[in-house]
Scaffold this motif. Structure first.
Motif, PDB file in Angstrom:
ATOM      1  N   GLY A  45       0.780  -1.244   0.000  1.00 35.78           N
ATOM      2  CA  GLY A  45       0.000   0.000   0.000  1.00 35.78           C
ATOM      3  C   GLY A  45       0.805   1.284   0.000  1.00 35.78           C
ATOM      4  O   GLY A  45       0.230   2.367   0.024  1.00 35.78           O
TER       5      GLY A  45
ATOM      6  N   ILE B  30     -11.690 -10.037  11.456  1.00 37.63           N
ATOM      7  CA  ILE B  30     -12.620  -9.161  10.744  1.00 37.63           C
ATOM      8  C   ILE B  30     -11.836  -8.302   9.767  1.00 37.63           C
ATOM      9  O   ILE B  30     -10.746  -7.831  10.077  1.00 37.63           O
ATOM     10  CB  ILE B  30     -13.346  -8.226  11.745  1.00 37.63           C
ATOM     11  N   ALA B  32     -12.497  -4.899   7.202  1.00 34.45           N
ATOM     12  CA  ALA B  32     -13.353  -3.852   6.620  1.00 34.45           C
ATOM     13  C   ALA B  32     -12.675  -3.433   5.318  1.00 34.45           C
ATOM     14  O   ALA B  32     -12.741  -4.138   4.316  1.00 34.45           O
ATOM     15  CB  ALA B  32     -13.531  -2.703   7.594  1.00 34.45           C
ATOM     16  N   GLY B  33     -11.977  -2.293   5.315  1.00 38.95           N
ATOM     17  CA  GLY B  33     -11.252  -1.878   4.111  1.00 38.95           C
ATOM     18  C   GLY B  33     -10.015  -2.732   3.855  1.00 38.95           C
ATOM     19  O   GLY B  33      -9.507  -2.802   2.738  1.00 38.95           O
ATOM     20  N   GLY B  34      -9.496  -3.341   4.897  1.00 40.54           N
ATOM     21  CA  GLY B  34      -8.367  -4.246   4.752  1.00 40.54           C
ATOM     22  C   GLY B  34      -7.005  -3.582   4.674  1.00 40.54           C
ATOM     23  O   GLY B  34      -5.990  -4.260   4.516  1.00 40.54           O
ATOM     24  N   THR B  35      -6.941  -2.254   4.818  1.00 45.94           N
ATOM     25  CA  THR B  35      -5.638  -1.600   4.610  1.00 45.94           C
ATOM     26  C   THR B  35      -4.660  -1.885   5.759  1.00 45.94           C
ATOM     27  O   THR B  35      -3.455  -1.777   5.584  1.00 45.94           O
ATOM     28  CB  THR B  35      -5.795  -0.074   4.424  1.00 45.94           C
ATOM     29  N   ASP B  36      -5.178  -2.231   6.924  1.00 50.21           N
ATOM     30  CA  ASP B  36      -4.312  -2.763   7.971  1.00 50.21           C
ATOM     31  C   ASP B  36      -4.258  -4.285   7.877  1.00 50.21           C
ATOM     32  O   ASP B  36      -3.189  -4.887   7.940  1.00 50.21           O
ATOM     33  CB  ASP B  36      -4.848  -2.390   9.374  1.00 50.21           C
ATOM     34  N   MET B  37      -5.423  -4.907   7.725  1.00 55.09           N
ATOM     35  CA  MET B  37      -5.501  -6.369   7.820  1.00 55.09           C
ATOM     36  C   MET B  37      -4.748  -7.073   6.690  1.00 55.09           C
ATOM     37  O   MET B  37      -4.036  -8.051   6.937  1.00 55.09           O
ATOM     38  CB  MET B  37      -6.981  -6.792   7.841  1.00 55.09           C
ATOM     39  N   ALA B 103      -2.966   8.659   5.970  1.00 52.92           N
ATOM     40  CA  ALA B 103      -2.491   7.848   4.846  1.00 52.92           C
ATOM     41  C   ALA B 103      -2.516   8.589   3.504  1.00 52.92           C
ATOM     42  O   ALA B 103      -2.359   9.810   3.458  1.00 52.92           O
ATOM     43  CB  ALA B 103      -3.297   6.552   4.769  1.00 52.92           C
ATOM     44  N   ILE B 107      -5.357   4.801  -0.011  1.00 57.68           N
ATOM     45  CA  ILE B 107      -5.718   4.158   1.257  1.00 57.68           C
ATOM     46  C   ILE B 107      -7.003   4.784   1.802  1.00 57.68           C
ATOM     47  O   ILE B 107      -7.860   4.090   2.355  1.00 57.68           O
ATOM     48  CB  ILE B 107      -4.557   4.278   2.278  1.00 57.68           C
ATOM     49  N   THR B 112     -11.496   2.443   6.319  1.00 59.53           N
ATOM     50  CA  THR B 112     -12.588   3.056   7.071  1.00 59.53           C
ATOM     51  C   THR B 112     -12.048   3.770   8.311  1.00 59.53           C
ATOM     52  O   THR B 112     -10.979   3.422   8.820  1.00 59.53           O
ATOM     53  CB  THR B 112     -13.579   1.975   7.543  1.00 59.53           C
ATOM     54  N   ASN B 116      -9.594   2.249  11.543  1.00 63.89           N
ATOM     55  CA  ASN B 116      -8.513   2.993  12.190  1.00 63.89           C
ATOM     56  C   ASN B 116      -8.670   2.966  13.708  1.00 63.89           C
ATOM     57  O   ASN B 116      -7.685   2.838  14.445  1.00 63.89           O
ATOM     58  CB  ASN B 116      -8.523   4.441  11.670  1.00 63.89           C
ATOM     59  N   ALA B 124      -2.805   6.259  15.694  1.00 63.70           N
ATOM     60  CA  ALA B 124      -3.870   6.389  14.694  1.00 63.70           C
ATOM     61  C   ALA B 124      -4.342   7.834  14.568  1.00 63.70           C
ATOM     62  O   ALA B 124      -4.522   8.529  15.564  1.00 63.70           O
ATOM     63  CB  ALA B 124      -5.045   5.494  15.079  1.00 63.70           C
ATOM     64  N   ASP B 125      -4.546   8.262  13.337  1.00 62.95           N
ATOM     65  CA  ASP B 125      -4.888   9.657  13.080  1.00 62.95           C
ATOM     66  C   ASP B 125      -6.288  10.048  13.537  1.00 62.95           C
ATOM     67  O   ASP B 125      -6.525  11.209  13.867  1.00 62.95           O
ATOM     68  CB  ASP B 125      -4.776   9.944  11.573  1.00 62.95           C
ATOM     69  N   ALA B 168     -18.008  -3.511  15.868  1.00 64.02           N
ATOM     70  CA  ALA B 168     -18.301  -2.102  16.101  1.00 64.02           C
ATOM     71  C   ALA B 168     -19.119  -1.620  14.913  1.00 64.02           C
ATOM     72  O   ALA B 168     -18.689  -1.760  13.766  1.00 64.02           O
ATOM     73  CB  ALA B 168     -17.009  -1.317  16.239  1.00 64.02           C
ATOM     74  N   VAL B 193       1.236  12.835   5.246  1.00 64.84           N
ATOM     75  CA  VAL B 193       0.670  11.527   4.907  1.00 64.84           C
ATOM     76  C   VAL B 193       1.305  10.402   5.733  1.00 64.84           C
ATOM     77  O   VAL B 193       0.838   9.286   5.741  1.00 64.84           O
ATOM     78  CB  VAL B 193       0.798  11.171   3.406  1.00 64.84           C
TER      79      VAL B 193
HETATM   80  C1  LIG Z   1       0.303   2.774   3.048  1.00 64.16           C
HETATM   81  C2  LIG Z   1      -0.482   2.931   4.310  1.00 64.16           C
HETATM   82  C3  LIG Z   1      -0.447   4.146   4.979  1.00 64.16           C
HETATM   83  C4  LIG Z   1      -1.163   4.320   6.160  1.00 64.16           C
HETATM   84  N1  LIG Z   1      -1.098   5.535   6.776  1.00 64.16           N
HETATM   85  C5  LIG Z   1      -1.787   5.740   7.920  1.00 64.16           C
HETATM   86  C6  LIG Z   1      -1.738   7.025   8.562  1.00 64.16           C
HETATM   87  O1  LIG Z   1      -1.098   7.980   8.095  1.00 64.16           O
HETATM   88  N2  LIG Z   1      -2.423   7.172   9.728  1.00 64.16           N
HETATM   89  C7  LIG Z   1      -3.146   6.152  10.276  1.00 64.16           C
HETATM   90  O2  LIG Z   1      -3.750   6.361  11.329  1.00 64.16           O
HETATM   91  N3  LIG Z   1      -3.243   4.941   9.678  1.00 64.16           N
HETATM   92  C8  LIG Z   1      -2.575   4.712   8.516  1.00 64.16           C
HETATM   93  N4  LIG Z   1      -2.649   3.476   7.897  1.00 64.16           N
HETATM   94  C9  LIG Z   1      -3.430   2.399   8.526  1.00 64.16           C
HETATM   95  C10 LIG Z   1      -4.843   2.124   7.952  1.00 64.16           C
HETATM   96  O3  LIG Z   1      -4.962   2.552   6.631  1.00 64.16           O
HETATM   97  C11 LIG Z   1      -5.952   2.770   8.775  1.00 64.16           C
HETATM   98  O4  LIG Z   1      -5.844   2.320  10.108  1.00 64.16           O
HETATM   99  C12 LIG Z   1      -7.357   2.461   8.235  1.00 64.16           C
HETATM  100  O5  LIG Z   1      -8.260   3.408   8.747  1.00 64.16           O
HETATM  101  C13 LIG Z   1      -7.841   1.070   8.564  1.00 64.16           C
HETATM  102  O6  LIG Z   1      -9.160   0.902   8.083  1.00 64.16           O
HETATM  103  P1  LIG Z   1      -9.589  -0.425   7.276  1.00 64.16           P
HETATM  104  O7  LIG Z   1     -11.048  -0.311   7.014  1.00 64.16           O
HETATM  105  O8  LIG Z   1      -8.718  -0.622   6.111  1.00 64.16           O
HETATM  106  O9  LIG Z   1      -9.286  -1.520   8.400  1.00 64.16           O
HETATM  107  P2  LIG Z   1      -9.042  -3.104   8.300  1.00 64.16           P
HETATM  108  O10 LIG Z   1      -7.659  -3.362   7.860  1.00 64.16           O
HETATM  109  O11 LIG Z   1     -10.150  -3.756   7.569  1.00 64.16           O
HETATM  110  O12 LIG Z   1      -9.186  -3.440   9.850  1.00 64.16           O
HETATM  111  C14 LIG Z   1      -8.304  -2.901  10.805  1.00 64.16           C
HETATM  112  C15 LIG Z   1      -8.508  -3.609  12.144  1.00 64.16           C
HETATM  113  O13 LIG Z   1      -9.753  -3.281  12.734  1.00 64.16           O
HETATM  114  C16 LIG Z   1     -10.608  -4.407  12.843  1.00 64.16           C
HETATM  115  N5  LIG Z   1     -11.926  -3.932  12.426  1.00 64.16           N
HETATM  116  C17 LIG Z   1     -12.209  -3.185  11.308  1.00 64.16           C
HETATM  117  N6  LIG Z   1     -13.501  -2.839  11.305  1.00 64.16           N
HETATM  118  C18 LIG Z   1     -14.052  -3.360  12.428  1.00 64.16           C
HETATM  119  C19 LIG Z   1     -15.374  -3.328  12.985  1.00 64.16           C
HETATM  120  N7  LIG Z   1     -16.372  -2.659  12.380  1.00 64.16           N
HETATM  121  N8  LIG Z   1     -15.603  -3.976  14.160  1.00 64.16           N
HETATM  122  C20 LIG Z   1     -14.584  -4.623  14.780  1.00 64.16           C
HETATM  123  N9  LIG Z   1     -13.323  -4.687  14.315  1.00 64.16           N
HETATM  124  C21 LIG Z   1     -13.062  -4.063  13.144  1.00 64.16           C
HETATM  125  C22 LIG Z   1      -9.996  -5.483  11.963  1.00 64.16           C
HETATM  126  O14 LIG Z   1     -10.250  -6.756  12.471  1.00 64.16           O
HETATM  127  C23 LIG Z   1      -8.522  -5.123  12.037  1.00 64.16           C
HETATM  128  O15 LIG Z   1      -7.946  -5.639  13.201  1.00 64.16           O
HETATM  129  C24 LIG Z   1      -1.942   3.260   6.696  1.00 64.16           C
HETATM  130  C25 LIG Z   1      -1.997   2.038   6.015  1.00 64.16           C
HETATM  131  C26 LIG Z   1      -1.285   1.862   4.836  1.00 64.16           C
HETATM  132  C27 LIG Z   1      -1.356   0.549   4.116  1.00 64.16           C
END
Ligand SMILES: Cc1cc2nc3c(=O)[nH]c(=O)nc-3n(C[C@H](O)[C@H](O)[C@H](O)COP(=O)(O)OP(=O)(O)OC[C@H]3O[C@@H](n4cnc5c(N)ncnc54)[C@H](O)[C@@H]3O)c2cc1C
Ligand code: FES
Ligand code: FES
Lengths: 169, 291
Positions: A45, B30, B32-37, B103, B107, B112, B116, B124-125, B168, B193
């Motif tokens: 990413g 779980i 959601a957007g998967g950007t962490d997972m 991000a 991303i 979502t 985050n 986390a932001d 959640a 970013v």
């Molecule tokens: C290149 C890159 C840059 C990034 N930069 C930043 C940044 O600058 N600042 C920052 O804060 N983050 C950053 N991130 C992290 C990430 O993008 C954010 O945390 C994002 O908001 C995660 O959302 P998601 O929907 O993709 O989560 P997912 O990856 O789908 O889930 C994240 C975690 O939360 C859990 N989860 C998700 N939704 C729920 C729900 N509804 N109920 C219970 N559990 C749940 C999942 O099981 C997992 O453990 C970055 C990631 C990447 C890949």
């Protein structure tokens, strides 16, 4: 483990294809559909080389599961100038997307590895901000890394493309 | 890198999703957007047998505002949605700023705000502003629902108060009082970013004159969970807002921070930045409250 049959709509064409749930959209585009314009850089990413549009929005195909890309419209770099792809890159005879044209004319491409991702990000930027400032262009490219150009020519190219598109309208 | 193998689940109701969490407890994650997972899967930091997407559960992507209950941000609202949503911009503009500073463009088009929060990273932001605004996380297990005050949501890095069978579903942000302003301030090694080295959220209410009547300060990346600036808050209430009191509040906030040194910043630098950013955040919040 079983593959699942899904339909992916890529650049307007439906493809029926069997995928494993852990296959990313990037893998399926490149390895199964042989659309290798979309690159794989970091796989996590950060670099933006894998950027495609899903329903018009830029996303990282390396973090997208193919199985979740059903029922949406996927656009890859090949979709911007299908004629040029069909003509095997004979750029003289076919029309390119204005952004592609500007990238060429402004010298925004060196090795070219980042270019498809850069161009897809530009496409998304100009879709919601048709007249971007320089700061907006740079912010719009926050998710795309380039190791060659130093970015300035890419920024110029996008400004040039925006102007061309706005003039044409 | 190829992802490890898993069975993919995509339930279409909350009940079904929570039943799956119960059935496969300990072996399911779980997404959601998967950007962490997906990144964690790719790094083999997690190896679940089941990956459950919640994206097919209807109704979770809504953002709405109600004059009684405040702002509601559904679990599937994207960072990009929150960044540009009119209700968010009108009633909680700092949530939009925090989402915007998260991000990269791609991303934000995938991730979502709830992800985050649930990822529970100390840096986390989107957490500090939500803590400052006293948000509540709605958690559901398919049979019942409960509200978790955000102050009680974070237990440690990556650990939240959600039970193993809970999802959640929404973030609720109460209506802000009159004469109230908020702020989000972030500093990171490279640019906006990048992941925050320190981030501060603040909400401040004025009493009609120039005195502070209520304040909440949240400090990110300076402890295992986001920390409240309790000393600074206690000091500032009933004080007149001026350069001296804001500077003193910043100094007291740094006293409450317990940062570590890592690749992003040293402990000493983080402490200094807590002071600077807290003063800056309180100043902006006070200015907006007066405006
Ligand atoms: C290149 C890159 C840059 C990034 N930069 C930043 C940044 O600058 N600042 C920052 O804060 N983050 C950053 N991130 C992290 C990430 O993008 C954010 O945390 C994002 O908001 C995660 O959302 P998601 O929907 O993709 O989560 P997912 O990856 O789908 O889930 C994240 C975690 O939360 C859990 N989860 C998700 N939704 C729920 C729900 N509804 N109920 C219970 N559990 C749940 C999942 O099981 C997992 O453990 C970055 C990631 C990447 C890949
Ligand atoms: S390969 Fe997807 S962002 Fe780098
Ligand atoms: S042109 Fe080589 S990476 Fe950008």
């Amino acid at each position: 483990m079983k593959k699942e049959l899904i339909t992916l709509n890529v650049n307007g064409d439906d493809h029926e294809i069997a995928v494993f749930p852990w296959q990313t959209l990037n893998e399926v585009l490149r390895d199964e559909l042989h659309l290798t314009g979309t690159k794989l850089g970091c796989g996590t990413g950060d670099c933006g080389a894998c950027t495609v549009l899903i329903d018009g929005k830029s996303v990282s195909s390396c973090l997208t599961l193919a199985i979740e890309a059903e029922g949406v419209k996927i656009t890859t770099i090949e979709g911007l100038a299908p004629e040029a792809v069909a003509a095997a890159g004979d750029l003289e005879s076919c029309e390119l997307d204005p952004i592609q044209e500007s990238f060429i004319n402004k010298g925004a491409i060196q090795c070219g590895f980042c270019s498809p991702g850069m161009i897809m990000s530009s496409k998304f930027l100009l879709s919601h901000t048709p007249k971007p400032t320089e700061a907006e262009i740079r912010a719009g490219l926050s998710g795309n890394l380039c190791r060659c150009t130093g970015y300035n020519k890419i920024v110029d190219a996008i400004a040039d493309a925006a102007e061309k598109i706005n003039d044409a309208q | 890198m190829t992802l490890p193998q898993f069975t993919y689940l995509a339930p279409t109701s909350l009940k079904e999703a929570c039943d799956l969490l119960r059935e496969h407890q300990g072996k399911i994650k779980i997404k959601a957007g998967g950007t962490d997972m997906i990144v964690r899967l790719s790094h083999r930091a997690v190896k679940p047998d089941y990956l459950m997407s919640i994206k097919k559960i209807p109704g979770l992507d809504k953002i709405s505002y109600d004059a009684a209950t405040g702002l509601t941000i559904g679990a599937l609202a994207l960072l990009r949605d929150v960044e540009i949503n009119e209700d968010v911009l009108a009633h909680a503009p700092m949530l939009a700023r925090a989402a915007h500073q998260t991000a990269t463009v791609q991303i934000r088009n995938m991730g979502t705000v709830m992800g985050n929060i649930c990822n529970a990273s100390p840096s986390a932001d989107n957490i500090p502003t939500l803590v400052a605004m006293n948000a509540v996380i709605i958690a559901a297990n398919g049979n019942s629902e409960r509200e978790i005050p955000i102050d009680e949501f974070f237990l440690g890095p990556g650990r939240s108060a959600l039970a193993a069978d809970e999802i959640a579903t929404a973030i609720r942000v109460p209506v802000t009082a009159a004469l109230t302003g908020t702020s989000y301030q972030k500093i990171s090694p490279r640019s906006k970013v990048d992941i925050a080295a320190v981030n501060i959220g603040a909400m401040l209410t004025l009493d009609g004159a120039k005195k502070c009547s209520a304040v909440r300060i949240s400090m990110g990346a300076v402890g295992p969970t986001p920390l409240r600036g309790a000393k600074a808050e206690a000091y500032l209430v009933n004080k007149e807002i001026c350069a001296e009191t804001l500077a003193e509040a910043g100094r007291l906030a740094a006293e409450d921070a317990s940062p570590i040194s890592d690749v992003r910043a040293s402990r000493e630098y983080r402490k200094l930045m807590v002071e600077v950013l807290t003063t800056r955040a309180l100043k902006e919040a006070a200015d907006l409250a007066a405006a």
